[in-house]
Design an enzyme around this catalytic site. Structure first.
Site, PDB file in Angstrom:
ATOM      1  N   SER A   1       0.832  -1.212   0.000  1.00 57.78           N
ATOM      2  CA  SER A   1       0.000   0.000   0.000  1.00 57.78           C
ATOM      3  C   SER A   1       0.862   1.256   0.000  1.00 57.78           C
ATOM      4  CB  SER A   1      -0.927  -0.009   1.208  1.00 57.78           C
ATOM      5  OG  SER A   1      -0.202   0.151   2.414  1.00 57.78           O
TER       6      SER A   1
ATOM      7  N   VAL B   1      -8.197  -7.259   2.486  1.00 59.70           N
ATOM      8  CA  VAL B   1      -9.106  -6.335   1.808  1.00 59.70           C
ATOM      9  C   VAL B   1      -8.269  -5.461   0.886  1.00 59.70           C
ATOM     10  CG1 VAL B   1     -10.772  -4.465   2.095  1.00 59.70           C
ATOM     11  CG2 VAL B   1     -10.669  -6.304   3.791  1.00 59.70           C
TER      12      VAL B   1
ATOM     13  N   SER C   1      -0.037  -0.455  12.458  1.00 60.20           N
ATOM     14  CA  SER C   1       0.462   0.899  12.209  1.00 60.20           C
ATOM     15  C   SER C   1      -0.527   1.722  11.396  1.00 60.20           C
ATOM     16  CB  SER C   1       1.809   0.841  11.475  1.00 60.20           C
ATOM     17  OG  SER C   1       1.664   0.230  10.203  1.00 60.20           O
TER      18      SER C   1
ATOM     19  N   ASP D   1     -16.603  23.535  40.539  1.00 62.10           N
ATOM     20  CA  ASP D   1     -16.337  24.205  41.814  1.00 62.10           C
ATOM     21  C   ASP D   1     -17.663  24.429  42.530  1.00 62.10           C
ATOM     22  OD1 ASP D   1     -15.244  25.679  43.915  1.00 62.10           O
ATOM     23  OD2 ASP D   1     -15.527  27.560  42.840  1.00 62.10           O
TER      24      ASP D   1
ATOM     25  N   ASN E   1     -22.115  29.958  44.466  1.00 59.05           N
ATOM     26  CA  ASN E   1     -22.235  29.577  43.058  1.00 59.05           C
ATOM     27  C   ASN E   1     -21.749  28.159  42.806  1.00 59.05           C
ATOM     28  OD1 ASN E   1     -23.263  32.096  42.096  1.00 59.05           O
ATOM     29  ND2 ASN E   1     -21.207  32.959  42.236  1.00 59.05           N
TER      30      ASN E   1
ATOM     31  N   ARG F   1     -20.008  26.266  39.661  1.00 60.54           N
ATOM     32  CA  ARG F   1     -19.336  26.599  38.407  1.00 60.54           C
ATOM     33  C   ARG F   1     -18.754  25.349  37.766  1.00 60.54           C
ATOM     34  NH1 ARG F   1     -14.941  30.762  39.427  1.00 60.54           N
ATOM     35  NH2 ARG F   1     -14.414  29.311  41.100  1.00 60.54           N
TER      36      ARG F   1
ATOM     37  N   ASP G   1     -11.845  22.060  48.601  1.00 65.57           N
ATOM     38  CA  ASP G   1     -11.468  23.218  47.798  1.00 65.57           C
ATOM     39  C   ASP G   1     -10.105  23.781  48.172  1.00 65.57           C
ATOM     40  OD1 ASP G   1     -12.275  24.139  50.257  1.00 65.57           O
ATOM     41  OD2 ASP G   1     -13.873  25.437  49.500  1.00 65.57           O
TER      42      ASP G   1
ATOM     43  N   GLU H   1      -7.007  22.172  57.585  1.00 62.52           N
ATOM     44  CA  GLU H   1      -8.140  23.027  57.937  1.00 62.52           C
ATOM     45  C   GLU H   1      -7.577  24.292  58.575  1.00 62.52           C
ATOM     46  OE1 GLU H   1     -11.153  22.969  57.264  1.00 62.52           O
ATOM     47  OE2 GLU H   1     -11.566  20.929  56.570  1.00 62.52           O
TER      48      GLU H   1
ATOM     49  N   CYS I   1     -17.646  27.177  62.915  1.00 63.46           N
ATOM     50  CA  CYS I   1     -17.393  25.808  63.357  1.00 63.46           C
ATOM     51  C   CYS I   1     -17.839  25.593  64.801  1.00 63.46           C
ATOM     52  CB  CYS I   1     -15.916  25.458  63.206  1.00 63.46           C
ATOM     53  SG  CYS I   1     -14.831  26.312  64.377  1.00 63.46           S
TER      54      CYS I   1
END
Length: 789
Positions: A90, A349, A369, A480, A485, A487, A584, A633, A648
């Site tokens: 080919s 083929v 390949s 987030d 919010n 996001r 986060d 923390e 807290c």
């Protein structure tokens, strides 16, 4: 050699262009030859009307003429093309057609050997005859057995038979392709018989014994035609003469990029079935890895199991003749593939039909390949299994499953890839390889010394073509979950936020999960239009998180109904992507490690100053989670036993002094006492008093507001001093909207309160625009390659 025919990106040589339909459009190489042979000076002028291009063209034309005269009274170059199997034909066929089309320059002899002549592999020499090539010699060189010893014996048999053929043909040059053991026998025979060798596809890297064979042929060959710039670089690094290297592209791409078969449906029906639609079938082509035959057979078995489970029509091509192929065929028959209603198993083929089949397939799977090379020209999704092609340059359509040790991995890859469509790749060629190769052949001076000279040029900078390192399209979905919010963003490998979506964070669990799934699915869908390939989903959320299980153990009061929540399972099930979840503050530290000030720093701490106070600790380049996932923390470090109450439940935490909520509380107190507003400030009746008003008042000279900010900054500074005395980091990064207001106060507290040994710490403000999203993305980009399971 005076000239090198080589494609340069800046050249854009019109003479090297070929029309997509194979025609002779003005400016194409074929049109140029027609005009020259007809003696049309006007046409020559039309092609070469630009000064330098015109000068270069005539100079090289004159050079070719001089070389032919020098070679012996315009004697034609006698070229022997030897082909060993269906795959290398080919690549060689387009060159053979080009040579045959210019009988005034070349004489072509075709030698066929190897698996071309074996019935079990389709007697593929017939396609050479169907292409109207005269086969000068057929050499039966394969010793059956399909094991390592049989391969060695086949090389030996070819070495015994080839000298007689080459003595009779007496070619000026032998064209050898690729990395097959048959090709090594050809190159060895020609080199020892002082016949020049042109090697096609040298300099490439695949990752198996083929590399050793390919590079051995390179050392024997006198001239090289390579397909990619990296391959050219490798040849130069191997001390090959740069003047004898042609960067042409892959010859098969000349046919790939000009193939326009409108009747592809008839080909699909013939090979797959009458009721099959385009993009709804699979082409599978897998060969044994001769350096690890046992594992490659096991991998083939897993592949067939996955294909059976995936339940799509599949065309399976028989493996090549390498050691291990007989065992692979046994696996096919053991699983009944040849009689399974979803499978068609074939030995061969024809290439033109094979092009149409892979161009319209829903997926190509295996380790051939052609999957990482030719299929890229159509943007068809490819799953490359194992290590056989591990070093190949690939387009973004290729998904590597390098350690395919379970059926589930392959099945997951099928779900990810099937039916996708990717941009067409031209890494391996632009469709103009053959005209360049023919010009290169014409430039060969047979009077030059035959002995090779090796060069030691300076090594150019290597440009890696590994998809995991260079494709900017690889991205992450970052989520987030903030107190206000929700996001979602598409984030690239370089940390660029490609697109961001923002919604108010719902108050209930059901609404929140539903919105996360909806936003993630919309973003994943949009990523396809943006050519971004999503590797996984990273989630940053407040509260205590078990990152190993992807579970939010319990959250802060800012996010309600958010305890004992499994985030990984529903999102992974909906998107079929891996999912990572972390706190986060930890995510902000990861963002700094990958994209910010923390890059390359062994020990550092990040403090987020936002609605709350969070943080993350990097120790010896690794994120610290703690025994119960509550390390770092930092907002709840107590700096005063009699301080204000924190969310807290404790008193005197940093967060009770320096968070956005704390500053908002103090701003409201001042406002209620009419002590907040100063000249130049005004607050609308419906406007909510926030920390922003306190900061604005301090900047305008409000002494009480300034005192509150200094107290907050001092509390934060004392917390940092505690961190320095505990962790002894070399860097502290302040992140969040309040960081810039606190940094100088924190530095001053460190100078006054910290031990001498800790005073030298650097305190900087983060330069990342969105550390929470970037941190969520880095969960994916650091821990997922998606292409290496």
């Amino acid at each position: 050699m005076e000239f090198r025919w080589q494609l340069k990106p800046e050249s854009n040589q019109r003479l090297c262009s070929v029309s997509r339909d194979g025609g002779t459009e003005p400016g194409s190489a074929a049109w140029a030859r027609t005009c020259i042979l007809a003696g049309s000076r006007a046409s020559e002028g039309r092609i070469l009307r630009r000064g330098k291009r015109k000068e270069l063209y005539f100079k090289n034309l004159s050079r070719q003429k001089q070389i032919m005269e020098k070679n012996g009274n315009n004697r034609k170059l006698r070229v022997c093309v030897a082909t060993c199997n269906r795959a290398d034909y080919s690549k060689l066929a387009p060159i053979m057609f080009g040579i045959k089309a210019e009988p005034q320059f070349f004489e072509l002899d075709v030698v066929v050997l190897g698996s071309h002549l074996i019935d079990d592999y389709g007697n593929t020499y017939r396609m050479i005859e169907q292409d109207d090539f005269d086969i000068h010699t057929r050499l039966h060189t394969i010793v059956r057995g399909e094991d390592e010893a049989a391969m060695v014996e086949s090389v030996g048999l070819a070495l015994v038979k080839l000298p007689d053929v080459l003595n009779r043909l007496k070619p000026d040059i032998v064209i050898v392709h690729g990395d097959r053991f048959d090709a090594l026998a050809l190159a060895t025979s020609a080199a020892l018989m002082n016949i020049r060798i042109l090697h096609i596809e040298g300099g490439e890297v695949s990752g198996t014994i083929d590399d050793s064979i390919r590079h051995a042929i390179t050392k024997l060959a006198h001239f090289h035609v390579c397909c990619t710039r990296s391959a050219e670089q490798h040849l130069i690094s191997m001390c090959e003469d740069h003047d004898r290297i042609l960067l042409a592209g892959c010859p098969s791409y000349d046919k790939l990029l000009s193939s326009k078969n409108k009747d592809y449906m008839s080909i699909i029906r013939m090979w797959i079935g009458e009721d099959v639609k385009p993009r709804d079938y699979i082409v599978a082509l897998q060969h044994p890895v001769t350096t690890d035959i046992k594992h490659s057979i096991k991998m083939f078995e897993l592949t067939l199991d996955a294909l059976i489970s995936f339940n799509k029509r599949t065309l399976v091509l028989f493996p090549n003749i390498d050691a291990g192929s007989k065992e692979m065929v046994r696996v096919m028959r053991k699983k009944g593939i040849e009689h399974h209603p979803n499978f068609r198993a074939v030995k061969h083929v024809p290439f033109e039909q094979f092009i149409q089949l892979v161009a319209h397939a829903g997926c190509v799977i295996g380790n051939s390949s052609c999957g990482v090379r030719e299929v890229g020209a159509f943007g068809t999704p490819v799953i490359n299994l194992g290590t056989r092609q591990i070093g190949r340059e690939t387009g973004e359509n290729v998904l590597h499953v390098r350690d395919a040790d379970t059926q589930d991995k392959i099945l997951q890859a099928l779900h990810l890839q099937f039916g996708q469509q990717y941009p067409c790749s031209k890494i391996y060629g632009d469709g103009n390889a053959v005209p360049r190769i023919l010009k290169f052949l014409k430039s060969i001076d047979l009077k030059e010394p035959l002995q090779k000279k090796f060069c030691f040029p300076p090594v150019k900078e290597n440009i890696s073509q590994d998809i995991d390192h260079i494709l900017e399209t690889q991205s992450a979905l970052a989520v987030d979950l903030g107190g206000t919010n929700l996001r979602v963003a598409i984030v690239s490998m370089k940390g660029e936020i490609v697109k961001k979506y923002t919604q108010l964070n719902p108050k209930t669990y059901e609404d929140r999960i539903g919105l996360i799934l909806k936003m993630c699915m919309e973003a994943a869908s949009e990523a396809v239009n943006l050519n971004c390939r999503i590797l996984g989903v990273g989630i940053s959320t407040g509260g205590r998180v078990n990152p190993r299980e992807g579970i939010v153990l319990h959250s802060t009061k800012l996010i309600q109904e958010w305890s004992s929540v499994d985030l990984r399972t529903p999102i992974s099930d909906a998107l079929h992507l891996p999912v990572w979840v972390d706190n986060d503050g930890n995510c902000a530290a990861l963002a700094e490690r990958k994209f910010g000030h923390g890059k390359g720093v062994e020990n550092f701490v990040t403090l987020i100053t936002g609605t709350g106070i969070g943080g993350g600790i990097i120790h010896q380049h690794e994120l610290i989670h703690g025994s119960s996932f509550c390390a770092a923390e930092l907002g709840h470090i107590v700096v005063s036993l009699e301080g204000p109450e924190c969310l807290c439940g404790s008193h005197g935490c940093i967060e009770a002094y320096a968070s956005g909520i704390a500053l908002q509380r103090e701003a409201k107190k001042l406002h209620d006492e009419d002590l907040l507003l100063v000249g130049g400030m005004s607050v609308k009746t419906e406007e909510t008093i926030s920390a922003v008003h306190l900061i604005q008042a301090a900047k305008l000279g409000n002494a009480k507001a300034d005192s509150i900010l200094r107290t907050a900054g001092t509390a934060l500074g004392l917390g940092v001093v505690n961190i320095l005395h505990t962790m002894n980091p070399s860097l502290v990064i302040l992140s969040g909207v309040l960081a810039g207001h606190y940094v100088n106060i924190v530095k001053d507290v460190i100078r006054r309160q910290a031990l001498f040994s800790a005073e030298t710490v650097d305190v900087v403000v983060s330069n990342l625009a969105d550390p929470a999203l970037l941190g969520a993305a880095s969960l994916v980009l650091d821990y997922s390659t998606r292409r290496i399971y």
